[in-house]
Write an enzyme that holds these catalytic residues in place. Structure first.
Site, PDB file in Angstrom:
ATOM      1  N   LYS A  53       0.846  -1.212   0.000  1.00 57.53           N
ATOM      2  CA  LYS A  53       0.000   0.000   0.000  1.00 57.53           C
ATOM      3  C   LYS A  53       0.871   1.248   0.000  1.00 57.53           C
ATOM      4  O   LYS A  53       0.647   2.175  -0.770  1.00 57.53           O
ATOM      5  CB  LYS A  53      -0.898   0.002   1.238  1.00 57.53           C
ATOM      6  CG  LYS A  53      -1.539   1.342   1.537  1.00 57.53           C
ATOM      7  CD  LYS A  53      -2.451   1.298   2.735  1.00 57.53           C
ATOM      8  CE  LYS A  53      -1.819   1.666   4.053  1.00 57.53           C
ATOM      9  NZ  LYS A  53      -1.504   3.090   4.220  1.00 57.53           N
ATOM     10  N   ASN A  54       1.863   1.263   0.881  1.00 61.30           N
ATOM     11  CA  ASN A  54       2.648   2.493   1.031  1.00 61.30           C
ATOM     12  C   ASN A  54       3.594   2.744  -0.139  1.00 61.30           C
ATOM     13  O   ASN A  54       4.157   3.832  -0.261  1.00 61.30           O
ATOM     14  CB  ASN A  54       3.419   2.470   2.360  1.00 61.30           C
ATOM     15  CG  ASN A  54       2.486   2.653   3.542  1.00 61.30           C
ATOM     16  OD1 ASN A  54       1.283   2.906   3.363  1.00 61.30           O
ATOM     17  ND2 ASN A  54       3.014   2.525   4.741  1.00 61.30           N
ATOM     18  N   ARG A  88      -4.322  10.711   4.284  1.00 66.82           N
ATOM     19  CA  ARG A  88      -3.299  11.754   4.317  1.00 66.82           C
ATOM     20  C   ARG A  88      -2.359  11.689   3.111  1.00 66.82           C
ATOM     21  O   ARG A  88      -1.843  12.706   2.668  1.00 66.82           O
ATOM     22  CB  ARG A  88      -2.470  11.626   5.581  1.00 66.82           C
ATOM     23  CG  ARG A  88      -3.289  11.740   6.842  1.00 66.82           C
ATOM     24  CD  ARG A  88      -2.388  11.556   8.002  1.00 66.82           C
ATOM     25  NE  ARG A  88      -1.258  12.459   7.879  1.00 66.82           N
ATOM     26  CZ  ARG A  88      -1.291  13.742   8.180  1.00 66.82           C
ATOM     27  NH1 ARG A  88      -2.387  14.282   8.647  1.00 66.82           N
ATOM     28  NH2 ARG A  88      -0.224  14.487   8.018  1.00 66.82           N
ATOM     29  N   CYS A 133      -4.757  13.155  13.070  1.00 67.08           N
ATOM     30  CA  CYS A 133      -5.438  11.866  12.994  1.00 67.08           C
ATOM     31  C   CYS A 133      -5.242  11.144  14.317  1.00 67.08           C
ATOM     32  O   CYS A 133      -4.663  11.691  15.253  1.00 67.08           O
ATOM     33  CB  CYS A 133      -4.964  11.049  11.819  1.00 67.08           C
ATOM     34  SG  CYS A 133      -3.353  10.371  12.059  1.00 67.08           S
ATOM     35  N   ARG A 174       0.585  14.895  12.971  1.00 67.58           N
ATOM     36  CA  ARG A 174       0.959  14.660  11.576  1.00 67.58           C
ATOM     37  C   ARG A 174       0.892  15.918  10.692  1.00 67.58           C
ATOM     38  O   ARG A 174       0.125  15.963   9.721  1.00 67.58           O
ATOM     39  CB  ARG A 174       0.122  13.532  10.979  1.00 67.58           C
ATOM     40  CG  ARG A 174       0.241  12.269  11.796  1.00 67.58           C
ATOM     41  CD  ARG A 174      -0.433  11.109  11.176  1.00 67.58           C
ATOM     42  NE  ARG A 174       0.336  10.509  10.092  1.00 67.58           N
ATOM     43  CZ  ARG A 174      -0.061   9.438   9.425  1.00 67.58           C
ATOM     44  NH1 ARG A 174      -1.189   8.863   9.710  1.00 67.58           N
ATOM     45  NH2 ARG A 174       0.683   8.949   8.453  1.00 67.58           N
ATOM     46  N   ASP A 192       4.397   1.011  12.351  1.00 72.41           N
ATOM     47  CA  ASP A 192       3.132   0.398  11.941  1.00 72.41           C
ATOM     48  C   ASP A 192       2.929  -0.989  12.547  1.00 72.41           C
ATOM     49  O   ASP A 192       1.801  -1.491  12.584  1.00 72.41           O
ATOM     50  CB  ASP A 192       3.041   0.310  10.407  1.00 72.41           C
ATOM     51  CG  ASP A 192       2.757   1.671   9.780  1.00 72.41           C
ATOM     52  OD1 ASP A 192       2.452   2.630  10.516  1.00 72.41           O
ATOM     53  OD2 ASP A 192       2.841   1.775   8.534  1.00 72.41           O
ATOM     54  N   VAL A 194       8.116   7.494  16.634  1.00 72.55           N
ATOM     55  CA  VAL A 194       7.753   8.117  15.357  1.00 72.55           C
ATOM     56  C   VAL A 194       6.499   8.983  15.495  1.00 72.55           C
ATOM     57  O   VAL A 194       6.476  10.126  15.054  1.00 72.55           O
ATOM     58  CB  VAL A 194       7.578   7.048  14.247  1.00 72.55           C
ATOM     59  CG1 VAL A 194       7.194   7.708  12.931  1.00 72.55           C
ATOM     60  CG2 VAL A 194       8.856   6.239  14.085  1.00 72.55           C
ATOM     61  N   ARG A 197      -8.788  -0.161   4.635  1.00 71.65           N
ATOM     62  CA  ARG A 197      -7.910   0.817   4.001  1.00 71.65           C
ATOM     63  C   ARG A 197      -6.525   0.210   3.796  1.00 71.65           C
ATOM     64  O   ARG A 197      -5.782   0.640   2.914  1.00 71.65           O
ATOM     65  CB  ARG A 197      -7.770   2.062   4.885  1.00 71.65           C
ATOM     66  CG  ARG A 197      -9.003   2.902   4.981  1.00 71.65           C
ATOM     67  CD  ARG A 197      -8.710   4.154   5.756  1.00 71.65           C
ATOM     68  NE  ARG A 197      -7.467   4.758   5.306  1.00 71.65           N
ATOM     69  CZ  ARG A 197      -6.726   5.585   6.037  1.00 71.65           C
ATOM     70  NH1 ARG A 197      -7.108   5.936   7.239  1.00 71.65           N
ATOM     71  NH2 ARG A 197      -5.610   6.084   5.554  1.00 71.65           N
TER      72      ARG A 197
HETATM   73  C1  UD1 Z   1       4.191   6.903   6.287  1.00 79.63           C
HETATM   74  C2  UD1 Z   1       3.332   5.658   6.156  1.00 79.63           C
HETATM   75  C3  UD1 Z   1       2.790   5.229   7.511  1.00 79.63           C
HETATM   76  C4  UD1 Z   1       3.929   5.074   8.504  1.00 79.63           C
HETATM   77  C5  UD1 Z   1       4.820   6.300   8.525  1.00 79.63           C
HETATM   78  C6  UD1 Z   1       6.063   6.113   9.374  1.00 79.63           C
HETATM   79  C7  UD1 Z   1       2.429   5.917   3.926  1.00 79.63           C
HETATM   80  C8  UD1 Z   1       1.236   6.159   3.074  1.00 79.63           C
HETATM   81  N1  UD1 Z   1       2.235   5.948   5.237  1.00 79.63           N
HETATM   82  O1  UD1 Z   1       3.358   7.937   6.796  1.00 79.63           O
HETATM   83  O2  UD1 Z   1       2.105   3.991   7.335  1.00 79.63           O
HETATM   84  O3  UD1 Z   1       3.385   4.877   9.790  1.00 79.63           O
HETATM   85  O4  UD1 Z   1       5.264   6.632   7.201  1.00 79.63           O
HETATM   86  O5  UD1 Z   1       6.769   4.999   8.970  1.00 79.63           O
HETATM   87  O6  UD1 Z   1       3.504   5.639   3.447  1.00 79.63           O
HETATM   88  N2  UD1 Z   1       6.225  14.856  10.308  1.00 79.63           N
HETATM   89  C9  UD1 Z   1       6.252  16.221  10.558  1.00 79.63           C
HETATM   90  N3  UD1 Z   1       6.120  17.071   9.482  1.00 79.63           N
HETATM   91  C10 UD1 Z   1       5.969  16.611   8.213  1.00 79.63           C
HETATM   92  C11 UD1 Z   1       5.951  15.220   7.970  1.00 79.63           C
HETATM   93  C12 UD1 Z   1       6.080  14.361   9.055  1.00 79.63           C
HETATM   94  O7  UD1 Z   1       6.390  16.659  11.699  1.00 79.63           O
HETATM   95  O8  UD1 Z   1       5.856  17.423   7.277  1.00 79.63           O
HETATM   96  C13 UD1 Z   1       6.349  13.911  11.460  1.00 79.63           C
HETATM   97  C14 UD1 Z   1       5.050  13.121  11.673  1.00 79.63           C
HETATM   98  O9  UD1 Z   1       4.130  13.847  12.447  1.00 79.63           O
HETATM   99  C15 UD1 Z   1       5.577  11.886  12.363  1.00 79.63           C
HETATM  100  C16 UD1 Z   1       6.938  11.684  11.711  1.00 79.63           C
HETATM  101  O10 UD1 Z   1       7.300  12.935  11.132  1.00 79.63           O
HETATM  102  O11 UD1 Z   1       5.740  12.136  13.739  1.00 79.63           O
HETATM  103  C17 UD1 Z   1       6.971  10.612  10.643  1.00 79.63           C
HETATM  104  O12 UD1 Z   1       5.966  10.851   9.691  1.00 79.63           O
HETATM  105  P1  UD1 Z   1       6.106  10.404   8.163  1.00 79.63           P
HETATM  106  O13 UD1 Z   1       7.322   9.548   8.015  1.00 79.63           O
HETATM  107  O14 UD1 Z   1       5.989  11.603   7.311  1.00 79.63           O
HETATM  108  O15 UD1 Z   1       4.825   9.490   7.983  1.00 79.63           O
HETATM  109  P2  UD1 Z   1       3.860   9.441   6.729  1.00 79.63           P
HETATM  110  O16 UD1 Z   1       4.619   9.642   5.477  1.00 79.63           O
HETATM  111  O17 UD1 Z   1       2.662  10.296   7.002  1.00 79.63           O
END
Ligand code: UD1
Length: 422
Positions: A22-23, A92, A116, A121, A307, A329, A399
């Site tokens: 999925k990711n 997201r 969420c 996030r 995850d 995370v 999902r």
């Molecule tokens: C992706 C995965 C999700 C997984 C996560 C971490 C997808 C679709 N989803 O989510 O399943 O749990 O990686 O492995 O691939 N952050 C900020 N600012 C930003 C972006 C992120 O502060 O602009 C923080 C987030 O709040 C979180 C951390 O960084 O605490 C990691 O988030 P991120 O790696 O971006 O997760 P996703 O890409 O949303």
């Protein structure tokens, strides 16, 4: 509210095939916005999140078909640089479209995702990165507007404050079309899905190197061409079934997997005393006696995946002794713990730590799934528990897990789905 009813005291046994990731497929689909030739993506899981991304592509003018695990994206006549919050709030990862869409239309307006169930996030790293690329970013009425500059700097270096998966994907994809520019992304996420996206984009003519290391270098090209690409297997899905097998004292072989993407989980399972056999393209998990408690901290890849944190907690809930989980995370990823405690688990959370005092057996109860992975954790807990467990709000699960009930039934689970009455 939709429900799954799961019968307890079930050992998962048998063989299943891993679904596509999925990711991986979500950012790959977002990247197809930038490709004005047909693109064929294979091994695509049939999931609600994939449908949401397809709806977004259709909304902006692409013609998309999805059958037999294959998505075909045809170039549409008109591209509209506007993705309403209605679609972003469902998922997201929709926000990943803003950079690619702006590269094609000159601008893009996308609803800003809200918080969420697992944390705030924000998308600030995405936006700061795009600004470092020269984009003009403004926010109004809940939308983010991104406008590309007249020309891009020759050399651009952007260091992410944290190796965010989504921001790395957003920036790497956008940069692929920044002709005349050499872009370096530092402190990049190293998840296998990043390499998959790099391989896909390079198959379409991009010039990207370094995915799976902290430094990704991109030389922008004028355009990308169509290609046929098959996505990697879903390591989180495989990890879920491996953990479900161990929690239920079962014996399961998962075909079509990549053990090299699951090294941290496999080493923890071995430390716990679970039986693990790694084949060329399969993983086999089996119960070989009582398990030992462990200390785990979730980290960006190659660390233990956040995850799988709720799911391994469900396993450790019945492992004698005290296990400790640290979540590094997301700030709010223990929301499901009260639900496990309703099933008789003894878990105490303080800030980013959970102390799990193993009990002999969980007992079936009515619980609520707060998100995808927590939902899977509660199903696994229910399979191992005494009696029946009713999990409410399970649409989250669809999902992220393809043919979830079908796969579990193949492995001997007694599980029934009751859809929302509305
Ligand atoms: C992706 C995965 C999700 C997984 C996560 C971490 C997808 C679709 N989803 O989510 O399943 O749990 O990686 O492995 O691939 N952050 C900020 N600012 C930003 C972006 C992120 O502060 O602009 C923080 C987030 O709040 C979180 C951390 O960084 O605490 C990691 O988030 P991120 O790696 O971006 O997760 P996703 O890409 O949303």
């Amino acid at each position: 509210m939709s429900q799954l009813v799961v019968m307890g005291n079930t050992s998962l046994k048998g063989e299943i095939k891993a679904s596509g990731s999925k990711n991986s497929v979500l950012p790959i689909l977002a990247a197809t916005v930038m490709i004005e030739e047909p693109v064929v993506i294979k091994n695509v899981p049939e999931l609600r999140d994939v449908q949401t991304m397809i709806s977004i592509l259709q909304q902006i003018g692409k013609t998309v078909s999805f059958e037999n695990e294959t998505v075909t994206v045809m170039p549409g006549e008109i591209l509209v640089g506007n993705v309403p919050y209605e679609l972003v709030k469902k998922m997201r990862a929709s926000f990943n479209i803003i950079g690619p869409l702006a590269m094609i239309c000159g601008w893009a307006k996308v609803g800003k995702p809200g918080g969420c169930n697992i944390g705030q996030r924000p998308v600030d790293f995405h936006l700061k990165g795009l600004e470092a690329f020269g984009f003009r970013i403004t926010e109004e009425h809940g939308d983010v507007m991104a406008v590309i500059p007249n020309s891009f700097e020759k050399e651009i270096v952007y260091a992410l404050p944290f190796p965010s998966v989504g921001a790395t994907e957003q920036l790497m994809t956008t940069a692929a079309l920044m002709e005349g520019s050499k872009i370096t992304i530092e402190n990049a996420a190293r998840e296998p899905e990043i390499s998959d996206l790099q391989n896909f984009l390079n198959a379409c003519g991009a010039q990207i190197a370094g995915a799976s290391t902290p430094t990704i270098k991109i030389t922008g090209v004028r355009n990308l061409h169509g290609s046929e690409y098959s996505v990697i297997p879903d390591r989180i899905e495989t990890g879920t079934y491996l953990l479900g097998t161990i929690a239920t004292k079962g014996d399961v072989k998962i075909h079509g997997t990549r053990s090299d993407h699951l090294i941290s989980l496999l080493s923890i399972l071995e430390e716990m005393g679970a039986g693990i056999e790694k084949g060329q393209d399969y993983l086999h998990a089996f119960w070989k006696g009582p398990l030992k408690p462990v200390r785990i901290s979730s980290e960006p890849y190659p660390g233990f995946p956040t995850d799988l944190q709720p799911i391994i907690t469900a396993v450790l809930a019945t492992v004698e002794g005290t296990s400790v989980i640290e979540e590094n995370v997301f700030e709010n990823r223990f929301g499901y713990v009260d639900e496990l405690n309703r099933m008789g688990a003894r878990i105490k959370v303080s800030s980013s730590h959970a102390n799990i005092c193993g009990v002999d057996k969980l007992s079936g109860a009515e619980v609520v799934a707060p998100d995808i992975r927590a939902g899977a954790a509660l199903v696994i807990a229910g399979l191992a528990a005494d009696g029946e467990t009713i999990i409410n709000n399970v649409t989250h699960l669809f999902r992220g897990y393809e043919r979830f009930q079908e796969k579990l039934r193949t492995l001997g689970a007694k599980i029934t789905f009751y859809p929302d009455e509305e």
